[in-house]
Scaffold this active site. Structure first.
Site, short mmCIF file in Angstrom:
data_model
loop_
_atom_site.label_atom_id
_atom_site.label_comp_id
_atom_site.label_asym_id
_atom_site.label_seq_id
_atom_site.Cartn_x
_atom_site.Cartn_y
_atom_site.Cartn_z
N ASN A 139 20.62 -13.67 13.34
CA ASN A 139 21.20 -14.29 12.21
C ASN A 139 20.05 -15.11 11.71
OD1 ASN A 139 23.68 -13.14 12.67
ND2 ASN A 139 24.53 -14.93 13.60
N ARG B 76 25.32 -8.01 14.51
CA ARG B 76 24.04 -7.66 15.36
C ARG B 76 24.38 -6.60 16.74
NH1 ARG B 76 22.87 -13.46 17.06
NH2 ARG B 76 25.08 -13.62 16.76
#
Length: 87
Positions: free
Chosen positions: A32, A14
């Protein structure tokens, strides 16, 4: 909108996606999901969004192992000011 599957959680995916999206001038988020994938929403010029998707499909950061990337067009309901990591 993209969903990235493989070894993409716990490897800085990320954070590097945020860096790449910001470099491309995109807004949106990466987060996520419970199934182990990462959801990426990228907003901006179509050409830049395609560059981010190509980067995701190429494997993202070195620490990740991308098995597949699923995409679909998306019209965001929010006006994103930057690219963020969502929790």
């Amino acid at each position: 909108m993209a969903w990235v599957h493989g070894r993409v959680q716990g490897v800085g995916f990320r954070y590097t996606t945020q860096h790449e999206a910001t470099r491309l001038g995109l807004t949106g988020y990466a987060r996520n999901l419970d199934d182990g994938s990462v959801e990426v929403l990228a907003c901006g010029e179509a050409e830049q969004v395609e560059k981010l998707i190509a980067w995701l499909k190429a494997g993202g950061p070195r620490s990740a192992h991308v098995e597949k990337v699923l995409t679909e067009p998306h019209s965001p309901t929010e006006d994103y000011q930057d690219f963020r990591i969502r929790y």
